[in-house]
Design an enzyme around this catalytic site. Sequence first.
Site, mmCIF file in Angstrom:
data_model
loop_
_atom_site.group_PDB
_atom_site.id
_atom_site.type_symbol
_atom_site.label_atom_id
_atom_site.label_comp_id
_atom_site.label_asym_id
_atom_site.label_seq_id
_atom_site.Cartn_x
_atom_site.Cartn_y
_atom_site.Cartn_z
ATOM 1 N N GLY A 1 0.809 -1.222 0.000
ATOM 2 C CA GLY A 1 0.000 0.000 0.000
ATOM 3 C C GLY A 1 0.837 1.264 0.000
ATOM 4 O O GLY A 1 2.079 1.224 0.044
ATOM 5 N N HIS B 1 -0.173 16.871 3.238
ATOM 6 C CA HIS B 1 -1.317 17.553 3.854
ATOM 7 C C HIS B 1 -0.878 18.936 4.351
ATOM 8 O O HIS B 1 0.226 19.084 4.901
ATOM 9 C CB HIS B 1 -1.827 16.786 5.071
ATOM 10 C CG HIS B 1 -2.503 15.483 4.772
ATOM 11 N ND1 HIS B 1 -2.761 15.024 3.507
ATOM 12 C CD2 HIS B 1 -3.003 14.541 5.628
ATOM 13 C CE1 HIS B 1 -3.374 13.846 3.585
ATOM 14 N NE2 HIS B 1 -3.532 13.536 4.860
ATOM 15 N N CYS C 1 -2.811 11.107 10.435
ATOM 16 C CA CYS C 1 -1.768 11.862 9.720
ATOM 17 C C CYS C 1 -1.843 13.376 9.961
ATOM 18 O O CYS C 1 -0.832 14.010 10.291
ATOM 19 C CB CYS C 1 -1.825 11.547 8.233
ATOM 20 S SG CYS C 1 -3.493 11.551 7.556
ATOM 21 N N ARG D 1 -10.633 17.391 1.636
ATOM 22 C CA ARG D 1 -9.751 16.703 0.673
ATOM 23 C C ARG D 1 -9.543 17.635 -0.525
ATOM 24 O O ARG D 1 -10.515 18.204 -1.043
ATOM 25 C CB ARG D 1 -10.431 15.418 0.211
ATOM 26 C CG ARG D 1 -9.553 14.530 -0.660
ATOM 27 C CD ARG D 1 -8.570 13.715 0.126
ATOM 28 N NE ARG D 1 -9.202 12.650 0.886
ATOM 29 C CZ ARG D 1 -8.583 11.966 1.849
ATOM 30 N NH1 ARG D 1 -7.332 12.245 2.172
ATOM 31 N NH2 ARG D 1 -9.211 11.007 2.504
HETATM 32 P P1 A2P Z 1 -3.324 -5.617 -1.322
HETATM 33 O O1 A2P Z 1 -2.323 -4.911 -2.189
HETATM 34 O O2 A2P Z 1 -3.134 -7.098 -1.365
HETATM 35 O O3 A2P Z 1 -4.736 -5.169 -1.537
HETATM 36 P P2 A2P Z 1 -3.678 1.394 0.567
HETATM 37 O O4 A2P Z 1 -3.912 2.059 1.896
HETATM 38 O O5 A2P Z 1 -2.651 2.078 -0.278
HETATM 39 O O6 A2P Z 1 -4.968 1.142 -0.138
HETATM 40 O O7 A2P Z 1 -3.054 -0.055 0.906
HETATM 41 C C1 A2P Z 1 -3.708 -0.981 1.717
HETATM 42 C C2 A2P Z 1 -2.753 -2.129 2.027
HETATM 43 O O8 A2P Z 1 -3.437 -3.030 2.913
HETATM 44 C C3 A2P Z 1 -2.363 -2.955 0.821
HETATM 45 O O9 A2P Z 1 -1.044 -3.442 1.029
HETATM 46 C C4 A2P Z 1 -3.374 -4.079 0.837
HETATM 47 O O10 A2P Z 1 -2.924 -5.243 0.214
HETATM 48 C C5 A2P Z 1 -3.448 -4.324 2.323
HETATM 49 N N1 A2P Z 1 -4.708 -4.990 2.690
HETATM 50 C C6 A2P Z 1 -5.955 -4.558 2.481
HETATM 51 N N2 A2P Z 1 -6.852 -5.449 2.970
HETATM 52 C C7 A2P Z 1 -6.144 -6.462 3.512
HETATM 53 C C8 A2P Z 1 -6.463 -7.688 4.167
HETATM 54 N N3 A2P Z 1 -7.719 -8.050 4.384
HETATM 55 N N4 A2P Z 1 -5.451 -8.488 4.583
HETATM 56 C C9 A2P Z 1 -4.164 -8.123 4.380
HETATM 57 N N5 A2P Z 1 -3.781 -6.983 3.756
HETATM 58 C C10 A2P Z 1 -4.757 -6.162 3.324
#
Ligand code: A2P
Length: 341
Positions: free
Chosen positions: A15, A244, A131, A237
Amino acid sequence: MAAQTFTVAVVGATGAVGTEMLNVLAEQRFPVGRLVALASHRSAGSDVSFDGESIKVEELTENSFAGVDLALFSAGAATSERFAPLAVKAGAVVVDNTSFFRMKPDVPLVVPEVNPEAIDQHHGIIANPNCSTIQCVVALQPLHALAGLRRVFYSTYQSAAGAGQRAMEELKDQTVALLNFRDPPVEKFPRRLAFDCIPQIDKFLDDGSTKEERKMVDESRKILGLPGLRVSVTCVRVPVFVGHAVAIHAEFDRPISVEAARAALEGAPGIVCHSDPAKYPTAVDAAGNDPVHVGRIRRDDGLENGLAMWVVADNLRKGAATNAVQIAQALVARGRLGTQH
Ligand code: A2P
Protein backbone atom coordinates in the site's frame (compact mmCIF):
# COMPACT_ATOMS: atom_id res chain seq x y z
CA MET A 1 29.56 -8.76 19.71
CA ALA A 2 27.39 -8.49 16.58
CA ALA A 3 24.78 -5.72 16.73
CA GLN A 4 21.29 -6.98 17.50
CA THR A 5 18.91 -7.22 14.53
CA PHE A 6 15.14 -7.72 14.45
CA THR A 7 12.59 -9.58 12.39
CA VAL A 8 10.21 -6.92 11.10
CA ALA A 9 6.80 -7.52 9.48
CA VAL A 10 5.08 -4.83 7.43
CA VAL A 11 1.34 -5.54 7.12
CA GLY A 12 -0.01 -3.75 4.04
CA ALA A 13 3.44 -3.74 2.41
CA THR A 14 2.00 -3.08 -1.07
CA GLY A 15 0.00 0.00 0.00
CA ALA A 16 0.83 3.70 -0.08
CA VAL A 17 1.93 3.81 3.59
CA GLY A 18 3.42 0.29 3.60
CA THR A 19 5.69 1.20 0.69
CA GLU A 20 6.94 4.25 2.62
CA MET A 21 7.46 2.08 5.71
CA LEU A 22 9.84 -0.10 3.69
CA ASN A 23 11.61 3.01 2.35
CA VAL A 24 11.99 4.65 5.77
CA LEU A 25 13.18 1.44 7.50
CA ALA A 26 15.96 1.18 4.89
CA GLU A 27 16.84 4.91 4.85
CA GLN A 28 17.05 5.04 8.64
CA ARG A 29 19.21 1.88 8.70
CA PHE A 30 16.77 0.29 11.13
CA PRO A 31 18.45 -2.98 12.22
CA VAL A 32 16.30 -5.36 10.16
CA GLY A 33 17.56 -8.96 10.22
CA ARG A 34 14.60 -10.35 8.24
CA LEU A 35 11.80 -8.44 6.54
CA VAL A 36 8.37 -10.06 6.18
CA ALA A 37 6.15 -8.29 3.62
CA LEU A 38 2.46 -9.07 4.20
CA ALA A 39 -0.67 -8.09 2.24
CA SER A 40 -3.94 -9.66 1.11
CA HIS A 41 -4.27 -12.73 -1.12
CA ARG A 42 -4.64 -10.27 -4.04
CA SER A 43 -0.96 -9.36 -4.05
CA ALA A 44 0.57 -12.50 -2.48
CA GLY A 45 3.47 -13.65 -4.68
CA SER A 46 4.21 -10.19 -6.07
CA ASP A 47 7.45 -8.37 -5.19
CA VAL A 48 8.18 -5.28 -3.14
CA SER A 49 11.51 -3.52 -2.92
CA PHE A 50 13.38 -3.20 0.38
CA ASP A 51 16.87 -1.72 0.65
CA GLY A 52 17.70 -2.58 -2.97
CA GLU A 53 16.40 -6.13 -2.64
CA SER A 54 13.27 -7.76 -3.98
CA ILE A 55 11.06 -9.35 -1.30
CA LYS A 56 8.16 -11.73 -2.03
CA VAL A 57 4.83 -10.60 -0.60
CA GLU A 58 3.12 -13.21 1.56
CA GLU A 59 -0.60 -13.45 2.30
CA LEU A 60 -1.43 -12.31 5.83
CA THR A 61 -2.63 -15.30 7.89
CA GLU A 62 -2.94 -16.15 11.57
CA ASN A 63 0.49 -17.80 11.37
CA SER A 64 2.34 -14.86 9.81
CA PHE A 65 3.93 -13.60 13.03
CA ALA A 66 6.04 -16.54 14.25
CA GLY A 67 9.45 -15.14 15.22
CA VAL A 68 8.46 -11.52 14.41
CA ASP A 69 9.83 -8.88 16.84
CA LEU A 70 8.16 -5.80 15.36
CA ALA A 71 4.98 -5.60 13.27
CA LEU A 72 4.09 -2.35 11.51
CA PHE A 73 0.40 -2.42 10.48
CA SER A 74 -1.18 -0.26 7.77
CA ALA A 75 -3.84 -2.41 6.10
CA GLY A 76 -7.08 -0.96 7.45
CA ALA A 77 -8.79 -1.00 10.84
CA ALA A 78 -10.53 -4.36 10.34
CA THR A 79 -7.19 -6.06 9.58
CA SER A 80 -5.58 -4.52 12.68
CA GLU A 81 -8.53 -5.48 14.88
CA ARG A 82 -8.20 -9.12 13.90
CA PHE A 83 -4.46 -9.59 13.43
CA ALA A 84 -2.67 -7.15 15.79
CA PRO A 85 -3.63 -9.16 18.91
CA LEU A 86 -2.36 -12.32 17.17
CA ALA A 87 0.96 -10.60 16.46
CA VAL A 88 1.26 -9.60 20.12
CA LYS A 89 0.41 -13.15 21.19
CA ALA A 90 3.21 -14.41 18.96
CA GLY A 91 5.66 -12.10 20.77
CA ALA A 92 5.78 -9.03 18.52
CA VAL A 93 5.39 -5.39 19.46
CA VAL A 94 2.82 -3.81 17.12
CA VAL A 95 2.94 -0.23 15.86
CA ASP A 96 -0.50 0.25 14.34
CA ASN A 97 -1.19 2.99 11.82
CA THR A 98 -4.98 2.50 11.74
CA SER A 99 -7.56 4.20 13.93
CA PHE A 100 -8.72 0.98 15.59
CA PHE A 101 -6.74 1.09 18.86
CA ARG A 102 -5.91 4.80 19.09
CA MET A 103 -8.44 5.86 21.69
CA LYS A 104 -8.26 2.69 23.85
CA PRO A 105 -7.13 3.86 27.31
CA ASP A 106 -4.41 1.19 27.65
CA VAL A 107 -2.90 1.85 24.20
CA PRO A 108 -0.33 4.67 23.97
CA LEU A 109 -0.84 7.10 21.08
CA VAL A 110 2.61 8.43 20.33
CA VAL A 111 4.35 11.22 18.45
CA PRO A 112 7.99 10.90 19.57
CA GLU A 113 8.63 14.68 19.49
CA VAL A 114 5.64 15.26 21.78
CA ASN A 115 4.97 12.37 24.20
CA PRO A 116 7.80 9.81 23.94
CA GLU A 117 7.31 8.79 27.59
CA ALA A 118 3.93 7.23 26.68
CA ILE A 119 5.81 4.44 24.84
CA ASP A 120 6.74 2.89 28.20
CA GLN A 121 3.06 2.25 29.00
CA HIS A 122 2.45 -0.17 26.14
CA HIS A 123 1.07 -3.70 26.50
CA GLY A 124 2.11 -4.90 23.06
CA ILE A 125 0.34 -2.34 20.86
CA ILE A 126 1.35 1.28 20.25
CA ALA A 127 -0.92 3.39 18.05
CA ASN A 128 0.39 5.73 15.36
CA PRO A 129 -1.88 8.79 15.22
CA ASN A 130 -3.95 10.21 12.38
CA CYS A 131 -1.77 11.86 9.72
CA SER A 132 -3.13 15.43 10.00
CA THR A 133 -3.06 15.27 13.79
CA ILE A 134 0.62 14.29 13.88
CA GLN A 135 1.81 17.37 12.01
CA CYS A 136 -0.43 19.67 14.08
CA VAL A 137 0.74 18.44 17.49
CA VAL A 138 4.41 18.56 16.43
CA ALA A 139 3.92 22.27 15.64
CA LEU A 140 1.74 23.03 18.67
CA GLN A 141 3.85 21.32 21.37
CA PRO A 142 6.71 23.91 21.51
CA LEU A 143 4.17 26.74 21.61
CA HIS A 144 2.14 24.97 24.29
CA ALA A 145 5.33 24.61 26.37
CA LEU A 146 5.86 28.37 26.00
CA ALA A 147 2.40 29.80 26.59
CA GLY A 148 -0.15 27.07 27.47
CA LEU A 149 -2.47 25.99 24.65
CA ARG A 150 -6.10 26.81 25.45
CA ARG A 151 -8.01 26.43 22.19
CA VAL A 152 -7.29 25.51 18.59
CA PHE A 153 -8.98 25.74 15.17
CA TYR A 154 -7.85 23.43 12.37
CA SER A 155 -8.78 23.73 8.67
CA THR A 156 -7.16 20.93 6.69
CA TYR A 157 -6.16 20.63 3.04
CA GLN A 158 -5.56 16.88 2.74
CA SER A 159 -4.11 15.05 -0.25
CA ALA A 160 -5.43 12.00 -2.09
CA ALA A 161 -2.60 9.86 -0.66
CA GLY A 162 -4.40 9.79 2.70
CA ALA A 163 -7.03 7.57 1.08
CA GLY A 164 -4.43 5.09 -0.25
CA GLN A 165 -2.70 4.05 -3.43
CA ARG A 166 -5.84 3.44 -5.46
CA ALA A 167 -7.22 6.83 -4.45
CA MET A 168 -4.13 8.55 -5.90
CA GLU A 169 -4.68 6.60 -9.12
CA GLU A 170 -8.32 7.73 -9.14
CA LEU A 171 -7.29 11.40 -8.87
CA LYS A 172 -4.97 10.90 -11.85
CA ASP A 173 -7.65 9.05 -13.85
CA GLN A 174 -10.26 11.72 -13.04
CA THR A 175 -7.88 14.47 -14.16
CA VAL A 176 -7.07 12.70 -17.43
CA ALA A 177 -10.78 11.97 -18.07
CA LEU A 178 -11.85 15.58 -17.50
CA LEU A 179 -9.09 16.97 -19.71
CA ASN A 180 -10.38 14.63 -22.43
CA PHE A 181 -14.05 15.66 -21.96
CA ARG A 182 -14.97 12.25 -20.50
CA ASP A 183 -16.90 11.45 -17.29
CA PRO A 184 -14.47 10.96 -14.37
CA PRO A 185 -14.51 7.64 -12.48
CA VAL A 186 -15.67 8.04 -8.83
CA GLU A 187 -15.11 5.07 -6.51
CA LYS A 188 -12.60 5.87 -3.79
CA PHE A 189 -13.85 9.40 -2.99
CA PRO A 190 -17.43 10.42 -2.15
CA ARG A 191 -17.41 12.82 -5.12
CA ARG A 192 -15.13 13.81 -7.96
CA LEU A 193 -11.91 15.29 -6.48
CA ALA A 194 -10.14 16.50 -9.65
CA PHE A 195 -10.51 20.30 -9.98
CA ASP A 196 -12.61 20.45 -6.80
CA CYS A 197 -12.37 20.20 -2.98
CA ILE A 198 -14.44 17.76 -0.88
CA PRO A 199 -15.42 18.76 2.68
CA GLN A 200 -15.78 15.12 3.72
CA ILE A 201 -13.04 12.74 4.89
CA ASP A 202 -14.20 9.39 6.29
CA LYS A 203 -17.85 8.82 7.22
CA PHE A 204 -20.37 11.19 8.80
CA LEU A 205 -21.17 10.97 12.51
CA ASP A 206 -24.58 11.68 14.10
CA ASP A 207 -23.69 15.30 14.92
CA GLY A 208 -22.90 16.18 11.28
CA SER A 209 -19.12 16.14 11.76
CA THR A 210 -16.93 13.53 10.04
CA LYS A 211 -14.93 10.75 11.64
CA GLU A 212 -11.69 12.41 10.46
CA GLU A 213 -12.69 15.61 12.29
CA ARG A 214 -13.53 13.62 15.43
CA LYS A 215 -10.11 11.88 15.23
CA MET A 216 -8.34 15.26 15.16
CA VAL A 217 -10.21 16.42 18.29
CA ASP A 218 -9.78 13.22 20.33
CA GLU A 219 -6.22 12.45 19.27
CA SER A 220 -4.92 16.01 19.80
CA ARG A 221 -6.26 15.89 23.36
CA LYS A 222 -4.75 12.46 24.07
CA ILE A 223 -1.28 13.16 22.62
CA LEU A 224 -0.92 16.62 24.17
CA GLY A 225 -2.32 15.35 27.49
CA LEU A 226 -5.00 18.07 27.47
CA PRO A 227 -8.35 16.26 27.88
CA GLY A 228 -10.33 19.51 28.04
CA LEU A 229 -8.70 21.22 25.02
CA ARG A 230 -11.26 23.06 22.86
CA VAL A 231 -10.70 21.94 19.27
CA SER A 232 -12.68 23.09 16.19
CA VAL A 233 -12.03 21.28 12.91
CA THR A 234 -13.05 21.17 9.26
CA CYS A 235 -11.29 18.49 7.18
CA VAL A 236 -11.16 18.95 3.41
CA ARG A 237 -9.75 16.70 0.67
CA VAL A 238 -7.97 18.71 -2.04
CA PRO A 239 -6.71 17.60 -5.47
CA VAL A 240 -3.08 17.20 -4.36
CA PHE A 241 -1.36 13.81 -4.70
CA VAL A 242 0.86 13.74 -1.57
CA GLY A 243 1.21 16.11 1.42
CA HIS A 244 -1.32 17.55 3.85
CA ALA A 245 -1.54 21.24 4.82
CA VAL A 246 -3.36 22.61 7.87
CA ALA A 247 -4.23 26.23 8.68
CA ILE A 248 -3.99 26.42 12.48
CA HIS A 249 -5.37 29.23 14.64
CA ALA A 250 -4.50 28.80 18.31
CA GLU A 251 -5.30 30.63 21.53
CA PHE A 252 -2.92 30.53 24.50
CA ASP A 253 -3.19 31.16 28.26
CA ARG A 254 -0.32 33.68 28.16
CA PRO A 255 0.75 36.29 25.59
CA ILE A 256 3.08 34.88 22.92
CA SER A 257 4.92 37.08 20.42
CA VAL A 258 5.53 36.05 16.83
CA GLU A 259 9.29 36.30 17.46
CA ALA A 260 9.09 34.00 20.51
CA ALA A 261 6.92 31.54 18.58
CA ARG A 262 9.40 31.47 15.68
CA ALA A 263 12.33 30.95 18.04
CA ALA A 264 10.54 28.07 19.79
CA LEU A 265 9.64 26.43 16.46
CA GLU A 266 13.17 26.90 15.09
CA GLY A 267 14.61 25.08 18.11
CA ALA A 268 12.06 22.26 18.16
CA PRO A 269 12.75 18.71 16.92
CA GLY A 270 11.26 17.59 13.63
CA ILE A 271 10.33 21.08 12.42
CA VAL A 272 11.56 23.29 9.59
CA CYS A 273 10.44 26.83 10.42
CA HIS A 274 9.93 29.11 7.38
CA SER A 275 10.23 32.48 9.08
CA ASP A 276 9.98 34.67 5.96
CA PRO A 277 6.20 35.01 5.41
CA ALA A 278 6.62 35.07 1.64
CA LYS A 279 8.65 31.84 1.63
CA TYR A 280 5.79 29.61 2.77
CA PRO A 281 5.95 25.82 2.35
CA THR A 282 3.44 23.88 0.23
CA ALA A 283 2.55 20.19 -0.06
CA VAL A 284 4.89 19.90 -3.03
CA ASP A 285 7.78 21.14 -0.83
CA ALA A 286 6.95 18.63 1.91
CA ALA A 287 6.37 15.57 -0.30
CA GLY A 288 9.21 13.06 -0.03
CA ASN A 289 10.81 14.47 3.13
CA ASP A 290 10.33 13.95 6.85
CA PRO A 291 10.07 17.31 8.66
CA VAL A 292 6.94 19.20 9.57
CA HIS A 293 7.16 22.56 7.74
CA VAL A 294 5.72 25.62 9.50
CA GLY A 295 5.20 28.96 7.78
CA ARG A 296 2.89 32.02 7.68
CA ILE A 297 3.42 32.52 11.45
CA ARG A 298 1.50 35.61 12.51
CA ARG A 299 -0.65 37.14 15.21
CA ASP A 300 -4.33 36.28 15.21
CA ASP A 301 -6.16 39.24 16.72
CA GLY A 302 -9.46 37.39 16.49
CA LEU A 303 -8.37 35.32 19.48
CA GLU A 304 -6.97 36.14 22.93
CA ASN A 305 -3.18 35.62 22.82
CA GLY A 306 -3.78 34.24 19.34
CA LEU A 307 -1.37 32.88 16.74
CA ALA A 308 -1.97 31.63 13.20
CA MET A 309 0.30 29.36 11.17
CA TRP A 310 0.38 27.11 8.09
CA VAL A 311 1.66 23.60 8.75
CA VAL A 312 2.61 21.15 5.98
CA ALA A 313 3.99 17.61 6.00
CA ASP A 314 4.22 14.48 3.86
CA ASN A 315 1.27 12.49 5.19
CA LEU A 316 2.77 9.16 4.09
CA ARG A 317 6.07 9.90 5.87
CA LYS A 318 5.84 11.98 9.09
CA GLY A 319 2.06 11.48 9.00
CA ALA A 320 2.46 7.69 8.94
CA ALA A 321 5.61 5.69 8.06
CA THR A 322 8.31 7.93 9.55
CA ASN A 323 6.42 8.38 12.81
CA ALA A 324 5.95 4.58 13.05
CA VAL A 325 9.66 3.94 12.46
CA GLN A 326 10.59 6.64 15.02
CA ILE A 327 8.44 4.78 17.58
CA ALA A 328 10.26 1.55 16.68
CA GLN A 329 13.63 3.31 17.09
CA ALA A 330 12.54 4.57 20.51
CA LEU A 331 11.60 0.98 21.48
CA VAL A 332 15.09 -0.19 20.49
CA ALA A 333 16.71 2.68 22.41
CA ARG A 334 14.71 1.66 25.50
CA GLY A 335 15.66 -2.03 25.12
CA ARG A 336 11.97 -2.89 24.62
CA LEU A 337 12.24 -4.82 21.34
CA GLY A 338 13.16 -8.45 20.74
CA THR A 339 12.63 -9.44 24.37
CA GLN A 340 9.49 -11.57 23.92
CA HIS A 341 10.79 -14.68 22.11
P1 A2P B 1 -3.32 -5.62 -1.32
O1 A2P B 1 -2.32 -4.91 -2.19
O2 A2P B 1 -3.13 -7.10 -1.36
O3 A2P B 1 -4.74 -5.17 -1.54
P2 A2P B 1 -3.68 1.39 0.57
O4 A2P B 1 -3.91 2.06 1.90
O5 A2P B 1 -2.65 2.08 -0.28
O6 A2P B 1 -4.97 1.14 -0.14
O7 A2P B 1 -3.05 -0.05 0.91
C1 A2P B 1 -3.71 -0.98 1.72
C2 A2P B 1 -2.75 -2.13 2.03
O8 A2P B 1 -3.44 -3.03 2.91
C3 A2P B 1 -2.36 -2.96 0.82
O9 A2P B 1 -1.04 -3.44 1.03
C4 A2P B 1 -3.37 -4.08 0.84
O10 A2P B 1 -2.92 -5.24 0.21
C5 A2P B 1 -3.45 -4.32 2.32
N1 A2P B 1 -4.71 -4.99 2.69
C6 A2P B 1 -5.96 -4.56 2.48
N2 A2P B 1 -6.85 -5.45 2.97
C7 A2P B 1 -6.14 -6.46 3.51
C8 A2P B 1 -6.46 -7.69 4.17
N3 A2P B 1 -7.72 -8.05 4.38
N4 A2P B 1 -5.45 -8.49 4.58
C9 A2P B 1 -4.16 -8.12 4.38
N5 A2P B 1 -3.78 -6.98 3.76
C10 A2P B 1 -4.76 -6.16 3.32
